[in-house]
Design a protein around this motif. Structure first.
Motif, PDB file in Angstrom:
ATOM      1  N   UNK A  54      24.565  33.830  49.069  1.00 39.37           N
ATOM      2  CA  UNK A  54      25.022  35.129  49.562  1.00 39.37           C
ATOM      3  C   UNK A  54      26.473  35.388  49.133  1.00 39.37           C
ATOM      4  N   UNK A  55      27.303  34.375  49.161  1.00 33.63           N
ATOM      5  CA  UNK A  55      28.682  34.543  48.702  1.00 33.63           C
ATOM      6  C   UNK A  55      28.745  34.812  47.206  1.00 33.63           C
ATOM      7  N   UNK A  56      27.844  34.211  46.449  1.00 31.70           N
ATOM      8  CA  UNK A  56      27.779  34.463  45.012  1.00 31.70           C
ATOM      9  C   UNK A  56      27.389  35.921  44.747  1.00 31.70           C
ATOM     10  N   UNK A  57      26.382  36.412  45.477  1.00 30.80           N
ATOM     11  CA  UNK A  57      25.989  37.817  45.329  1.00 30.80           C
ATOM     12  C   UNK A  57      27.111  38.746  45.799  1.00 30.80           C
ATOM     13  N   UNK A  58      27.797  38.400  46.878  1.00 30.69           N
ATOM     14  CA  UNK A  58      28.897  39.221  47.367  1.00 30.69           C
ATOM     15  C   UNK A  58      30.021  39.294  46.342  1.00 30.69           C
ATOM     16  N   UNK A  59      30.332  38.174  45.694  1.00 34.88           N
ATOM     17  CA  UNK A  59      31.371  38.178  44.656  1.00 34.88           C
ATOM     18  C   UNK A  59      30.959  39.059  43.477  1.00 34.88           C
ATOM     19  N   UNK A  60      29.694  38.992  43.087  1.00 33.08           N
ATOM     20  CA  UNK A  60      29.207  39.848  42.007  1.00 33.08           C
ATOM     21  C   UNK A  60      29.260  41.313  42.413  1.00 33.08           C
ATOM     22  N   UNK A  61      28.886  41.611  43.653  1.00 31.15           N
ATOM     23  CA  UNK A  61      28.915  42.992  44.132  1.00 31.15           C
ATOM     24  C   UNK A  61      30.345  43.520  44.206  1.00 31.15           C
ATOM     25  N   UNK A  62      31.267  42.696  44.639  1.00 27.91           N
ATOM     26  CA  UNK A  62      32.668  43.125  44.717  1.00 27.91           C
ATOM     27  C   UNK A  62      33.270  43.326  43.331  1.00 27.91           C
ATOM     28  N   UNK A  63      32.796  42.581  42.335  1.00 26.64           N
ATOM     29  CA  UNK A  63      33.310  42.792  40.985  1.00 26.64           C
ATOM     30  C   UNK A  63      32.807  44.116  40.410  1.00 26.64           C
ATOM     31  N   UNK A  64      31.617  44.538  40.833  1.00 26.28           N
ATOM     32  CA  UNK A  64      31.081  45.817  40.366  1.00 26.28           C
ATOM     33  C   UNK A  64      31.707  46.969  41.147  1.00 26.28           C
TER      34      UNK A  64
END
Length: 83
Positions: A54-64
């Motif tokens: 979930x943190x990995x997906x959150x980091x990807x979402x925040x980069x977008x």
């Protein structure tokens, strides 16, 4: 691959595609819609795969969606600075 990972990857691709489309309103309506769609996907990823995925997906979402995250950080900093 699990359903949550497929949905997360699809969300990331869709968000990137929406960011490439020219917009007169600076993409804010699209950003709000993608945030509203991304939160349940984040919850599903957390439920099926745990906190690290979930943190990995959150980091990807925040980069977008970096500008909404930057504005949220500035707003929180302003609110905490006056309190």
């Amino acid at each position: 691959m699990s359903l949550s990972v497929v949905l997360a990857c699809g969300w990331l691709v869709l968000t990137n595609l929406l960011g490439m489309i020219p917009s007169k309103r600076n993409h804010w309506p699209q950003a709000y819609a993608m945030i509203a769609l991304g939160l349940p996907v984040l919850g599903l990823v957390f439920w099926q795969h745990g906190v690290w995925m979930a943190l990995l997906f959150l980091a990807a979402a925040l980069s977008v969606l970096r500008w909404p995250a930057i504005y949220l950080g500035r707003w929180v900093k302003r609110k905490l600075g006056r309190g």
